[in-house]
Design an enzyme around this catalytic site. Structure first.
Site, PDB file in Angstrom:
ATOM      1  N   GLU A 308     -11.527 -13.665  34.844  1.00  0.00           N
ATOM      2  CA  GLU A 308     -10.592 -12.580  35.173  1.00  0.00           C
ATOM      3  C   GLU A 308      -9.628 -12.265  34.036  1.00  0.00           C
ATOM      4  O   GLU A 308      -8.422 -12.136  34.241  1.00  0.00           O
ATOM      5  CB  GLU A 308      -9.820 -12.927  36.454  1.00  0.00           C
ATOM      6  CG  GLU A 308     -10.738 -13.130  37.647  1.00  0.00           C
ATOM      7  CD  GLU A 308     -10.019 -13.364  38.970  1.00  0.00           C
ATOM      8  OE1 GLU A 308      -8.887 -13.856  38.951  1.00  0.00           O
ATOM      9  OE2 GLU A 308     -10.615 -13.050  40.004  1.00  0.00           O
ATOM     10  N   ASP A 382     -13.951 -16.914  47.295  1.00  0.00           N
ATOM     11  CA  ASP A 382     -12.531 -16.829  46.977  1.00  0.00           C
ATOM     12  C   ASP A 382     -11.647 -16.917  48.218  1.00  0.00           C
ATOM     13  O   ASP A 382     -11.020 -15.928  48.579  1.00  0.00           O
ATOM     14  CB  ASP A 382     -12.285 -15.496  46.246  1.00  0.00           C
ATOM     15  CG  ASP A 382     -10.966 -15.493  45.500  1.00  0.00           C
ATOM     16  OD1 ASP A 382     -10.297 -16.528  45.483  1.00  0.00           O
ATOM     17  OD2 ASP A 382     -10.622 -14.432  44.940  1.00  0.00           O
ATOM     18  N   GLU A 410      -3.319 -15.871  50.900  1.00  0.00           N
ATOM     19  CA  GLU A 410      -3.709 -14.638  50.213  1.00  0.00           C
ATOM     20  C   GLU A 410      -4.656 -13.786  51.049  1.00  0.00           C
ATOM     21  O   GLU A 410      -4.479 -12.577  51.164  1.00  0.00           O
ATOM     22  CB  GLU A 410      -4.375 -14.980  48.866  1.00  0.00           C
ATOM     23  CG  GLU A 410      -4.920 -13.756  48.165  1.00  0.00           C
ATOM     24  CD  GLU A 410      -5.602 -14.066  46.845  1.00  0.00           C
ATOM     25  OE1 GLU A 410      -5.686 -15.247  46.465  1.00  0.00           O
ATOM     26  OE2 GLU A 410      -6.062 -13.115  46.193  1.00  0.00           O
TER      27      GLU A 410
HETATM   28  O1  GCW Z   1      -8.554 -14.680  44.295  1.00  0.00           O
HETATM   29  C1  GCW Z   1      -8.136 -14.515  43.036  1.00  0.00           C
HETATM   30  C2  GCW Z   1      -6.715 -14.124  43.202  1.00  0.00           C
HETATM   31  C3  GCW Z   1      -6.005 -14.139  41.888  1.00  0.00           C
HETATM   32  C4  GCW Z   1      -6.134 -15.548  41.335  1.00  0.00           C
HETATM   33  C5  GCW Z   1      -7.608 -15.889  41.176  1.00  0.00           C
HETATM   34  C6  GCW Z   1      -7.809 -17.300  40.698  1.00  0.00           C
HETATM   35  C7  GCW Z   1      -4.519 -16.681  40.013  1.00  0.00           C
HETATM   36  O2  GCW Z   1      -6.683 -12.844  43.787  1.00  0.00           O
HETATM   37  O3  GCW Z   1      -4.673 -13.804  42.131  1.00  0.00           O
HETATM   38  O4  GCW Z   1      -5.474 -15.675  40.115  1.00  0.00           O
HETATM   39  O5  GCW Z   1      -8.244 -15.760  42.393  1.00  0.00           O
HETATM   40  O6  GCW Z   1      -7.940 -18.175  41.537  1.00  0.00           O
HETATM   41  O7  GCW Z   1      -7.836 -17.533  39.509  1.00  0.00           O
END
Ligand code: GCW
Length: 693
Positions: A308, A382, A410
């Protein structure tokens, strides 16, 4: 003069009214007076004086906590004496001195004993730790016995953590916000540090009370979109981190930092961060030494690389092992750990994204240095409300593995929805990977027991912030508490944990305990019912708040005929092959796949009949209606608590449940509308009509 008198009067008054201004700040370490006078007298007789054997700041913290707790609950703090002088003495002993009093047997690191016995002819309650940290945990345990009104007679407790590394991962950015945080700003004020804030100590107490022994102070995202977390390993920040480390050290918690893989370029001005480049290796070695010069017991680093937008070894056509082992070489001589996250995926790889972490990491098993641990999220995607367990668990027997759980909600309702996640985590920990025959559970893997790996562990992405009640939504404190308790003992039941938490937080009235526990224990399933049942997966909008099914079509694959992601061997992505037998076969077949994961693995026609005889589409409709009714049920239950708990916290939760109901209705209607329109199949109960829009 006048103001001083006033202040004096005020402080006397405020001492006399402990329950004033209930706002949740005291979380589960409230230490209010024991209301039952007979019991309070009994406890007083058992806690008349205190002897501390040994000297260390961790033992000081244990003593201070006992004094604070006993003073609050019994109205008097026992005097500290050098030697037992009468019956009812509490003896707390650290690693050295403890051995002289009692045989610690095979008690593991961080473990403790609490025994009722005689010391110098006096009746005593003895707390002995294998380490001083163990003694601290024993002190919290003794306080919990009082908080939950257990007897202190004939104690013979022998407790130790199942998992060595029990981490709190903060996604806090040094600029003051928290990524995926729903409880206000970060509690860490980097601008003011090294000046300390009282809240740091209270957070350390919170973590230590449930046995957490490591904290990563900053977000794993360290540079993208202008983030500055990468700076924390530079000279201006290290004294600040050292100050925080000092607070946490007193509570047995080691401090870690998330680092940016491109630091040699960002900080060092090098032209590359290639892990095989000697100048890069040298740079990290020097940096590691500098960090340890400020923080001699620094825990190590957490790395989000090639993920990411965060840089990593892939840029240089190097592997995660090249990257992690290079850092490991820098930190190993200093006793530091490198925790490398497996949350890695990219556009140019397998289109079924959830297959990528396994494809990238599994072949590297056996190639990671011994002070590297690979941190894997519980599920392959996730942190969804329902996912299968990541197939990486048990698939890397020669690698230290850390399980990453998300305590912050989240994808499970943020601060709007009451969702107690312990039942979910229990399912994850008890999942059998079959890596070495039966009982190769995730817990056996991450405790290091299954493969004899030393640096295994568990990490929770924390849910606290600067909101007065820590977690934004008060009942989310049960997740903070539950995470720590499970990390310590994964065999505890979700019920036992919720009972403990409610008793400590709201008191031991059985009606209060049954009512709040009842809501908590149902809440995960309820949230799943009105959001994403049957393993539908991600249905939320880009910000992860409300529903947006159109935008998530590539996840749920709904079309006119059916819904679900085909991950089978013959017709699908083949993800099931990443599991060992029998899971591979169980998930692969529509008839044996557990229904809660049906649509995670299969594309299923709307008219398919589930085990209950109901069609898939009707199940989706009903589930959403039932989930909303459950929330109404929570409200009705909660109303029964009026007058049984303080009005402040009663009102806080009442408001949350109101918001939850509105949000649940929104989820229900958006999802049911979507499926009604795409399938064209009416709801058998006639509740869904075409929306105006
Ligand atoms: O799910 C995603 C989240 C990001 C997070 C990422 C991760 C910290 O939306 O906010 O970044 O995972 O775990 O690296």
């Amino acid at each position: 003069m006048k103001t001083r008198t006033l202040l004096l009067v005020w402080s006397v008054v405020s001492l006399a009214i402990p329950a004033l201004g209930e706002d949740g700040y005291r979380f589960w370490l409230r230490y209010d007076p024991v209301p039952d006078q007979a019991l309070r007298e009994e406890y007083r007789r058992q806690c008349r004086e205190m002897v501390v054997l040994g000297r260390s700041e961790v033992l000081d913290a244990a003593r201070d906590e006992l004094l604070r707790g006993l003073k609050g609950m019994l109205g008097q703090a026992p005097p500290s004496v050098p030697k037992a002088s009468r019956d009812g003495v509490i003896v707390i002993a650290g690693s050295q001195e403890g051995r002289e009093i009692t045989d610690l047997g095979v008690l593991g690191t961080d473990g403790y004993l609490i025994q009722s016995r005689r010391i110098g002819g006096k009746a005593a309650t003895v707390i002995v730790g294998r380490t001083d940290r163990g003694a601290l945990y024993g002190a919290f345990r003794l306080l919990r016995l009082l908080q939950t009104r257990e007897s202190l007679e004939r104690l013979n407790i022998n407790d130790e953590p199942a998992i060595a590394l029990r981490m709190a991962d903060q996604w806090d950015n040094p600029r003051g916000d928290v990524e995926r945080g729903y409880a206000g700003a970060s509690i860490f004020h980097w601008d003011h540090l090294p000046a300390l804030d009282e809240r740091y100590t209270d957070y350390a107490r919170m973590l230590a009370s449930v046995g957490i022994n490591g904290i990563v102070l900053n977000n794993v995202n360290t540079a993208k979109n202008g983030l500055t977390g990468w700076k924390l390993i530079t000279a201006p920040y290290l004294p600040k981190t050292a100050a925080l480390a000092g607070v946490f050290r007193r509570y047995g918690i080691r401090v870690y930092l998330s680092v940016n893989f491109a630091s040699p370029m960002l900080i060092g001005g090098l032209k590359t961060a290639d892990p095989l480049e000697p100048a890069v290796q040298e740079w990290w070695k020097n940096r590691a030494r500098e960090i340890y010069s400020y923080i001699p017991d620094f825990g190590g680093v957490l790395v989000k690389a090639d993920s990411e937008g965060e840089p990593g070894p892939f840029t240089y056509k190097r592997s995660p092992t090249d990257g992690a082992n290079m850092l490991a070489a820098a930190f190993e001589p200093l006793g530091g750990l490198v925790v490398w996250r497996a949350f890695v995926y990219g556009k140019d790889r397998n289109p079924d994204r959830i297959m990528q972490p396994y494809e990238i990491f599994q072949p590297l098993d056996g190639h990671f240095a011994s002070n590297v641990a690979v941190q894997v999220k519980n599920g392959p995607l996730d942190f969804q409300v329902r996912e299968p367990v990541s197939p990486l668990f048990g698939a890397m027997p020669k690698t230290n593995q850390v399980l990453e759980l998300q305590v912050t909600q989240e994808y499970t309702g943020q601060a709007t929805h009451v969702v107690y996640l312990v039942p979910e985590w229990k399912e994850v920990l008890s999942f059998d990977t079959f890596a070495r025959g039966r009982t190769s559970t995730v817990e056996a893997v991450v405790s290091g027991r299954l493969f004899g790996n030393r640096h295994c562990g568990i990490a929770g992405v924390m849910n606290i912030g600067s909101d007065r009640n820590w977690t934004g939504q008060l009942l989310a404190q049960a997740n903070t508490y539950g995470y720590g308790r499970l990390a310590w003992n994964p065999d505890l039941s979700a019920e036992a944990i919720s009972r403990e938490w409610v008793e400590m937080t709201f008191g031991t009235n059985p009606r209060v305990v049954a009512t709040i526990s009842g809501i908590l224990l149902k809440s995960w399933k309820t949230y799943e019912q009105y959001t994403s049942p049957l393993g539908l997966g991600v249905l939320c909008d880009k910000e992860h708040f409300g529903p947006d099914l159109v935008h998530r079509q590539k996840q749920h694959h709904a079309d006119a005929e059916g819904v679900g992601y085909d991950r089978t061997l013959e017709t699908g992505s083949g993800f099931v092959a990443q599991y060992r037998s029998p899971w591979k076969e169980i998930y692969d077949s529509l008839s044996t796949c557990p229904e809660e994961l049906l649509l995670w693995f299969h594309h299923v026609p709307y008219r398919y009949r589930l085990q209950s005889g109901k069609t898939l589409i009707q199940y989706i409709y009903d589930s959403h209606f039932e989930g909303v009714e459950e929330v109404r049920g929570f409200q009705a239950e909660w109303r029964k608590l009026r007058g049984l708990i303080d009005p402040e916290r009663y009102n806080q939760v009442t408001e949350v449940l109101q918001g939850q109901l509105a949000a649940a209705i929104k989820w229900r209607d958006a999802i049911n509308q979507y499926f009604f329109q795409i399938s064209g199949i009416p709801d058998a109960k006639g509740r869904i009509t075409v929306s105006e829009k």
